[in-house]
Design a protein around this motif. Structure first.
Motif, short mmCIF file in Angstrom:
data_model
loop_
_atom_site.label_atom_id
_atom_site.label_comp_id
_atom_site.label_asym_id
_atom_site.label_seq_id
_atom_site.Cartn_x
_atom_site.Cartn_y
_atom_site.Cartn_z
N ALA A 173 -3.03 2.91 -5.84
CA ALA A 173 -2.24 3.09 -4.62
C ALA A 173 -1.73 1.76 -4.09
N ALA A 174 -1.94 0.69 -4.86
CA ALA A 174 -1.49 -0.64 -4.48
C ALA A 174 -0.49 -1.14 -5.51
N GLN A 180 0.91 4.42 1.09
CA GLN A 180 0.07 5.16 2.03
C GLN A 180 -0.02 6.67 1.79
N GLN A 226 -5.18 1.71 5.44
CA GLN A 226 -5.35 0.70 4.41
C GLN A 226 -6.21 1.26 3.27
N ILE A 227 -6.03 0.68 2.10
CA ILE A 227 -6.80 1.14 0.93
C ILE A 227 -8.29 0.96 1.16
N LEU A 250 -3.29 7.65 0.25
CA LEU A 250 -4.58 7.31 0.86
C LEU A 250 -5.49 8.53 1.07
N THR A 298 0.84 -1.20 0.00
CA THR A 298 0.00 0.00 0.00
C THR A 298 0.87 1.24 0.00
N ALA A 346 -8.24 3.73 -6.22
CA ALA A 346 -7.78 2.86 -5.13
C ALA A 346 -6.73 1.86 -5.60
N VAL A 371 -7.02 9.02 -2.21
CA VAL A 371 -7.98 7.95 -2.49
C VAL A 371 -9.29 8.23 -1.77
#
Length: 466
Positions: free
Chosen positions: A59-60, A43, A129-130, A46, A41, A56, A49
């Motif tokens: 961002a991963a 971060q 977390q996402i 976020l 992730t 989303a 996001v």
């Protein structure tokens, strides 16, 4: 071959494995990464996001796509017995397996730190977390949709109230992005007015963004207040029972969404289920070269724990670039990425009988987004504010996010928003994707919806069950 086990696939874990793949000779060692999520992730994205500025998935960073010579295991390391060089891994189906290793790398990351505030665990959500960031975005959009169909009153005010607790980077950036997001949404909801939208930031100390100079922090507070944000300094969250927020200064109101970003805590697996040396906060103690060390008493030299390494947010790393003795690196992406690279290089050096080098990183400055078109950058005495700082924030992070594939995807989304604006579609029903299929299109009654949110069962008319 020697077996290297990496616990955690976040910044430090991914970059350690990436570095090992680049530097290890064929057959020199095999590498395993264990993480419950199949992605890293990013971060810093976020807050965007949560406000619809970044998709989303962008961002991963997929572990399997980018670690091509590393074995990736989806699961949780629930125990480490380093004296025996073994780790217990719990798989998603609940089964356990034991993994033996020659070298251990602990990069499990930190967790959101919570306190015994009544109603906090029942009402609040984190921003680590996402999935949490997506839920915040959907929560804001759904609240606007519902509020637009209600007459002015307490319920409409509650739906349009969001609270961020914690004045660090996550809290301030999330607060600033949500403030800009809700102001932009008002153009699509003529039934609602700016005076009805209340976005609060609650910070227990008398300043926000402790990484920047006090003068810069004060400017950020004034700037956010000028844009309509409500900043409460020197104030604590006393209660959030049933969404009724009570602050230590006596302020009380109902909120639809409470976002908790009040600091990091030690990863419980590292703090409670390993035999590695820890500091008083529960973080693994390491030397400047990122080898795990047991700190000596009464000024004695630290003792190196053989074949154990740690980096990132779950490690207490000496900050050799700081002016004060005994300083430790702050838990942020800037350090975690660079520590991962140095750890990988040092591990290869150790395998080949060479001495590891110390980790030293001089800050490149501090940059934060405060919403679209708003930002702040500080490097020593140089302070840049406004749109230029916001562009610097986006430029830095699009360069910092791992892989060219992710950089291109993020840039394309930003370019699309320049032309068409933000996407304001809520996908709140993702939390229950089978609902439409099971119910056959019959809408849920408010009592049933409320019961689902509290985990209870509510009776429905027989004609509405399928």
């Amino acid at each position: 071959m020697r077996h290297i086990l990496i616990v955690g696939g976040g910044y430090a874990g991914l970059y350690t494995a990436w570095t090992l793949e680049k530097q290890l000779r064929h057959g020199e060692a095999r590498v395993t990464v264990v993480d419950p999520r199949p992605y890293m992730t990013y971060q810093p994205f976020l807050p965007e996001v949560a406000a619809g500025g970044v998709e989303a998935r962008h961002a991963a960073v997929s572990l399997r796509r980018h670690l091509r010579r590393t074995r990736v295991v989806g699961g949780w390391v629930t125990e480490v017995v380093h004296a025996e060089r073994r780790a217990v891994i719990t798989l998603p189906d609940g089964s356990e397996r034991t993994e033996h290793y020659d070298e251990l790398v602990v990069t499990a990351g930190a967790v959101t730190r919570t306190f015994a505030v009544p109603g906090l665990l029942e009402q609040a959500i984190g921003l680590k977390q996402i999935e949490e960031a997506v839920a915040i975005r959907n929560g804001v959009l759904t609240a606007f949709d519902r509020a637009a169909g209600l007459p002015p009153g307490p319920e409409r005010s509650r739906l349009l109230t969001v609270v961020f607790v914690g004045g660090g980077f996550s809290g301030v950036e999330g607060f600033g992005e949500t403030l800009a997001f809700t102001r932009a949404l008002l153009a699509r909801y003529p039934e609602l007015s700016a005076e009805e939208v209340s976005i609060h930031l609650v910070e227990a100390t008398d300043r926000i963004l402790p990484e920047v100079a006090p003068r810069t922090g004060r400017w950020v507070v004034e700037h956010l207040r000028e844009r309509g944000g409500r900043v409460h300094l020197g104030t604590q969250l006393v209660s959030a029972v049933d969404g009724h927020v009570v602050l230590s200064d006596g302020t009380a109101f109902d909120a639809n969404l409470v976002v908790w970003t009040a600091g990091n805590g030690a990863n419980p697996v590292v703090a409670r289920h390993t035999d590695l040396p820890l500091d008083e906060r529960g973080f693994v103690t390491v030397g400047a070269d990122l080898r795990v060390v047991a700190l000596g008493a009464d000024g004695a030299e630290p003792v190196v724990v053989p074949h154990a390494w740690a980096a990132g947010d779950d490690a207490s790393v000496p900050d050799l670039a700081a002016d004060r003795p005994g300083a430790r690196t702050v838990p942020n992406a800037q350090h975690a990425v660079r520590q991962g690279r140095v750890l990988g290089e040092n591990l290869v050096a150790a395998l080949r009988g060479r001495p590891p080098r110390p980790y030293v990183h001089h800050s490149l400055g501090t940059v934060a987004t405060l919403g679209v078109g708003h930002g702040v950058f500080e490097y020593h005495r140089l302070v840049i504010r406004g749109p230029l700082a916001w562009l610097m924030h986006r430029g830095y992070h699009v360069l910092a996010v791992p892989s060219w594939e992710r950089k291109v995807r993020v840039l394309l989304v930003w370019l699309g928003q320049l032309v068409a604006g933000r996407d304001i579609v809520s996908l709140a029903d993702l939390a229950a994707p089978r609902d439409a299929f099971v119910r056959g299109g019959v809408p849920r009654r408010p009592a049933v919806r409320a019961a689902e949110q509290t985990g209870e069962r509510a009776a429905e008319p027989a004609g509405e069950r399928r």
